[in-house]
Each structure stands twice: as structure tokens, then as C-alpha cells.
Design a protein around this motif. Structure first.
Motif, PDB file in Angstrom:
ATOM      1  N   ASP A  92      63.907  54.023  29.777  1.00 38.92           N
ATOM      2  CA  ASP A  92      63.143  53.768  28.545  1.00 38.92           C
ATOM      3  C   ASP A  92      62.895  55.061  27.790  1.00 38.92           C
ATOM      4  O   ASP A  92      63.008  55.104  26.553  1.00 38.92           O
ATOM      5  N   SER A 143      66.145  56.057  26.025  1.00 41.91           N
ATOM      6  CA  SER A 143      66.442  55.293  24.811  1.00 41.91           C
ATOM      7  C   SER A 143      65.552  55.749  23.656  1.00 41.91           C
ATOM      8  O   SER A 143      65.995  55.840  22.503  1.00 41.91           O
ATOM      9  N   THR A 170      64.258  51.582  35.012  1.00 44.93           N
ATOM     10  CA  THR A 170      63.391  51.229  33.894  1.00 44.93           C
ATOM     11  C   THR A 170      61.930  51.542  34.212  1.00 44.93           C
ATOM     12  O   THR A 170      61.543  51.693  35.378  1.00 44.93           O
ATOM     13  N   PRO A 192      60.466  47.397  20.259  1.00 44.28           N
ATOM     14  CA  PRO A 192      60.227  45.953  20.347  1.00 44.28           C
ATOM     15  C   PRO A 192      60.736  45.194  19.115  1.00 44.28           C
ATOM     16  O   PRO A 192      61.258  44.081  19.239  1.00 44.28           O
ATOM     17  N   GLU A 214      64.502  44.914  19.419  1.00 42.53           N
ATOM     18  CA  GLU A 214      64.840  43.919  20.441  1.00 42.53           C
ATOM     19  C   GLU A 214      64.639  42.502  19.898  1.00 42.53           C
ATOM     20  O   GLU A 214      65.444  41.602  20.162  1.00 42.53           O
ATOM     21  N   SER A 215      63.588  42.308  19.106  1.00 41.33           N
ATOM     22  CA  SER A 215      63.318  40.966  18.571  1.00 41.33           C
ATOM     23  C   SER A 215      64.335  40.570  17.509  1.00 41.33           C
ATOM     24  O   SER A 215      64.670  39.395  17.370  1.00 41.33           O
ATOM     25  N   GLY A 218      68.209  41.213  19.517  1.00 44.01           N
ATOM     26  CA  GLY A 218      68.393  40.641  20.840  1.00 44.01           C
ATOM     27  C   GLY A 218      68.090  41.660  21.925  1.00 44.01           C
ATOM     28  O   GLY A 218      68.082  42.873  21.679  1.00 44.01           O
ATOM     29  N   PRO A 219      67.833  41.186  23.141  1.00 48.06           N
ATOM     30  CA  PRO A 219      67.510  42.104  24.242  1.00 48.06           C
ATOM     31  C   PRO A 219      68.696  43.002  24.579  1.00 48.06           C
ATOM     32  O   PRO A 219      69.848  42.649  24.347  1.00 48.06           O
ATOM     33  N   GLY A 220      68.370  44.159  25.113  1.00 44.74           N
ATOM     34  CA  GLY A 220      69.421  45.077  25.525  1.00 44.74           C
ATOM     35  C   GLY A 220      69.590  46.287  24.639  1.00 44.74           C
ATOM     36  O   GLY A 220      70.461  47.131  24.885  1.00 44.74           O
ATOM     37  N   ARG A 274      68.795  49.470  26.605  1.00 47.25           N
ATOM     38  CA  ARG A 274      69.872  49.751  27.557  1.00 47.25           C
ATOM     39  C   ARG A 274      71.086  50.330  26.831  1.00 47.25           C
ATOM     40  O   ARG A 274      71.732  51.256  27.312  1.00 47.25           O
TER      41      ARG A 274
END
Length: 373
Positions: free
Chosen positions: A146, A149, A187, A224, A227-228, A231-233, A236
Motif C-alpha cells: 500500500d 502504491s 498489504t 479509494p 478503486e471505486s 475497479g479493485p486492483g 496492486r
């Protein structure tokens, strides 16, 4: 706790232990503790989940006789009760068997930098001092995927290059100290799981929730949102980008160092504060190498690493565009073009730093011998 357990090892604990062992083996050698005195490593620990999980995973290698493991707790004295937090964290670390454990109180000077950078500088100075006193082979830091990123996203917002976008390296030598970051593929949520499995109570730094700080705003609002929307990832993927670019940056820097050596020109009578580069060599280089060579020449001439805009202006100048100069660079360095001669068909580029007072005095004395009397 997972130490001395009778049931199944928590997968997050196992993953953290493997990560630490792999990173330490790669940096210090796979035969640690086999017939030789194990080296000392120090865990930099704030008391948060990330660094406590790192300490617990590293303590596993201590119990196996692979390492001697100590720790450093840095008290930045920026919050009320920080001394108590540091003392409690040190006691927890000693309870894991870590020895020696140091609590270092530092003064965070806020002149010329933001609060985050000022705290970082003070922290690393403490790491350097303690590692020097103890002869530690490495200092281990608890940065996670985290954190990686977030670092890449910060670099993107600043328009950074390959090295900055490669994020934090797993292994780095700075000011004579080797730093290792074993948890860059772990993570933040996994470190919290490790702490829960090991029966550890992490401290939650209130500054991590302060969205007035850029990194906290990226952590709690920007990532966040991405991601919203995407999409998730996303986190990563950003960390994966850092991993790819890290290898690329290493290769480019190796090639640029060789290109710089090849381009250097030695001319009798050139000032010590000057760097001369062959014009033809510069013009034939790929852009990625040429810019790195020019940036290094600025620093070696006594200046600063140039901004993107100033580096672009210097590159145009090196390619023969514009007037004969000089082009002014940060740190009191000027660039000049010299005409071609028998040895240099396209002339030379000179990066000339401002002489130091001592050099100026020497030059004045040489030109006016009587002035020294």
C-alpha cells in the motif's frame, strides 16, 4: 500467539516470515548462521501494525539462529504522549526477544521542507547513527504494498521520471547503511492480520488520518476513489508498475553511467569545477541516456539535479539549438558550447560551476603572486 503454536500457522504470518527471509537472504547471503556468527539487523519500528508485523516476522529468524535482531524506535516528539508510545513499543519488542532495542528522540526541523519530509530526514539520521554505533548489517523498514502504491501515485502527480515511479527499492544503501523493505509485496491489511495472530496491539498514528497531509489524502481519498471508479486492483497495479520500472531504472542508470564516462573530455587547463562532454557523443546518444548524462554533469559540476524544464533547455542547447550560451542551471552552474577542434568534430559542452571561495583565492594568488604577501 504463533510462536509455540499447536495449530495451523496463520497464512499471513507465514507469508510475512517468508518475505523477510527471502529479502534478508538476497541482501546478506543465504548461509546466515551456518557456522558463522549471525549478523545483527535492526528493525525500525514505530509501533504501528506494519513495523510490528515486520518485527514479529524477523524475530522468527532470530529464534532459528539465522540473525541477531535488534530494533530502533524513533520518537519524533511531534505528538503529546509520543514518549509513552515509544517506551511501550520498546517493551513489546523486548518481549519478542529483540536485543538491543533503542529509543531515539529526534528533533524535527521544519525549515525548507514539509512536515513529512522533515520527519523522514530526522528519522533516517537516527537510523544512520544507531546503525553506525552497532555495526548493524541492515536496517529493516516496514513499508508495505500500500505504501508503494501511494509512492508511485505521488510520483505521477509530480510528473516524475522512471526512478521516482519505481517507488521504494527493496534494498538500498544510503549514507553507508543498507535498508531492506521485506514487506513491499505484503498489504497493510495482512500486517494487521499478523499482529492479531501474534497477539500484538499496534499503535494507530493519528497523523495517518490527517488528510491535510498529501500522502494521507492519497491513502484515504484518492486511492479509494480510483478503486471505486476503475475497479479493485488499482493499488496492486501501481505497485506492480513500481516493480517493473525499478528494473528498467537500474538498467538505464548503468548504461547512463557508462555513457557519461565515455563522453567525458579531459582538456588541460580546464577548471576543477567544470565538466566537459564531447558534443558528437552527446548528439548521438538516445534521449533517455543523454538526459541522464546531462543531469549527472550538472551535479558533478557542483549544481543541483535539474528540473524537467531546465533539463529540456540544456538538452536543446547540447544539440546545437539557440545561441552560444551560456545556459544557466540551478546551483550556480552555467553551460557553454565550445567550437570543434581536431579531436572533437562537434565541439564540447562545458558545465561550469561557480568556483568555491578557496579556489578563487588560489586562482587570485597564482595570477598575482605579490597578493599573498
Amino acid at each position: 500467539m504463533q510462536q509455540g503454536r499447536t495449530g495451523r500457522l496463520n497464512p499471513a504470518v507465514a507469508r510475512a516470515r517468508r518475505a523477510v527471509q527471502r529479502t534478508v537472504d538476497a541482501a546478506l547471503g543465504p548461509d546466515l548462521g551456518n557456522g558463522t556468527a549471525p549478523p545483527l539487523v535492526l528493525v525500525g519500528c514505530s509501533g504501528g501494525a506494519d513495523s510490528l508485523a515486520l518485527a514479529a516476522a524477523t524475530a522468527h529468524l532470530l529464534r532459528r539462529g539465522r540473525l541477531r535482531v535488534g530494533a530502533m524506535v524513533v520518537d519524533h516528539q511531534l505528538q503529546e504522549g509520543s514518549a509513552e508510545v515509544a517506551s511501550r513499543t520498546a517493551a513489546t519488542l523486548r518481549g519478542m526477544g529483540l536485543d538491543p532495542v533503542y529509543v531515539e528522540r529526534v528533533h524535527v526541523a521544519r525549515t525548507g521542507t514539509g512536515p513529512e519530509m522533515a520527519a523522514r530526514l530526522a528519522r533516517y539520521e537516527a537510523f544512520r547513527a544507531v546503525a553506525g554505533r552497532t555495526g548493524a548489517a541492515a536496517v529493516l523498514l516496514g513499508h508495505t504494498r500500500d505504501d508503494q502504491s501511494e509512492t508511485v501515485l505521488l510520483g505521477l502527480t509530480r510528473g516524475s521520471g522512471t526512478r521516482s515511479l519505481s517507488g521504494m527499492p527493496e534494498s538500498l544503501v544510503k549514507d553507508g547503511v543498507r535498508y531492506l523493505r521485506p514487506l513491499l509485496n505484503i498489504t497493510r491489511a495482512e500486517t494487521e492480520t499478523v499482529c492479531a495472530a501474534e497477539g500484538l496491539q499496534p499503535w494507530h498514528d493519528p497523523s495517518n488520518a490527517d488528510t491535510a497531509l498529501t500522502r494521507s489524502r492519497i491513502r484515504h481519498e484518492v486511492l479509494p476513489f480510483l478503486e471505486s471508479q476503475l475497479g479493485p486492483g488499482v493499488a496492486r497495479a501501481l505497485a506492480r508498475t513500481a516493480s517493473v520500472l525499478g528494473a528498467d531504472a537500474d538498467f538505464l542508470e548503468e548504461q547512463a553511467a557508462a555513457a557519461y564516462d565515455d563522453a567525458r573530455v579531459q582538456v588541460e587547463g580546464t577548471a576543477a569545477s567544470s565538466v566537459l562532454l564531447d558534443g558528437a557523443g552527446l548528439q548521438q546518444m538516445p534521449t533517455a541516456l543523454r538526459r541522464r548524462v546531462l543531469a549527472r554533469a550538472c551535479v558533478d559540476a557542483g549544481g543541483e539535479t535539474p528540473t524537467f524544464e531546465r533539463l529540456g533547455a540544456l538538452e536543446d542547447f547540447a544539440l546545437g539549438y539557440g545561441a552560444a550560451g551560456p545556459v544557466q542551471m540551478a546551483g550556480k552552474v552555467a553551460a557553454w558550447r565550445h567550437r570543434s577542434d581536431a579531436d572533437h568534430a562537434r565541439g564540447c559542452l562545458e558545465l561550469r560551476g561557480e568556483p568555491t571561495p578557496a579556489a578563487q583565492q588560489t586562482s587570485s594568488t597564482q595570477n598575482n603572486p605579490g597578493s599573498a604577501q
